[in-house]
Design a protein around this motif. Structure first.
Motif: not given
Length: 121
Positions: A112-121
């Motif tokens: 797949g093309q990818g999906t962004q996961v961002t873990v941040s406060s």
């Protein structure tokens, strides 16, 4: 043609959860293993989790106990439930499928093309 479409990425606070989905579509005879991989900025792509057609799973040590991979063979879809997310989980997550397009065809990896996961406060 075969397409893998990911969904479910986004921004989440540390300790939160996300569920990724990846649906394979197109001319498909059978799908063997499916999996999730991730690539953080400046780092190499790494395996997150894989699942066989029979349901056997494999996880990276860094996500064991927090992530769960599953699949719906009838829908050609693989899921990744991510709990207790940490900032170091931030990456582009891509799904992979090892499949045959035709009964007498060869096995090949699709991405797949990818999906962004961002873990941040």
């Amino acid at each position: 043609q075969v397409q893998l479409a990911e969904s479910g990425g986004g921004l989440v606070q540390p300790g939160g959860s996300l569920r990724l989905s990846c649906a394979a579509s197109g001319s498909i005879f059978t799908i063997y293993a499916m999996g999730w991989y991730r690539q953080a900025p400046g780092k190499q792509r790494e395996l997150v989790a894989t699942i066989s057609s029979g349901g056997s799973t494999n996880y990276a040590d860094s996500v064991k106990g927090r992530f769960t991979i599953s699949r719906d063979n009838a829908k050609n879809t693989v899921y990744l439930q991510m709990n207790s997310l940490k900032p170091e989980d931030t990456a582009v997550y891509s799904c992979n499928a090892d499949l045959k397009r035709f009964q007498l065809g060869v096995r090949k990896d699709y991405w797949g093309q990818g999906t962004q996961v961002t873990v941040s406060s």
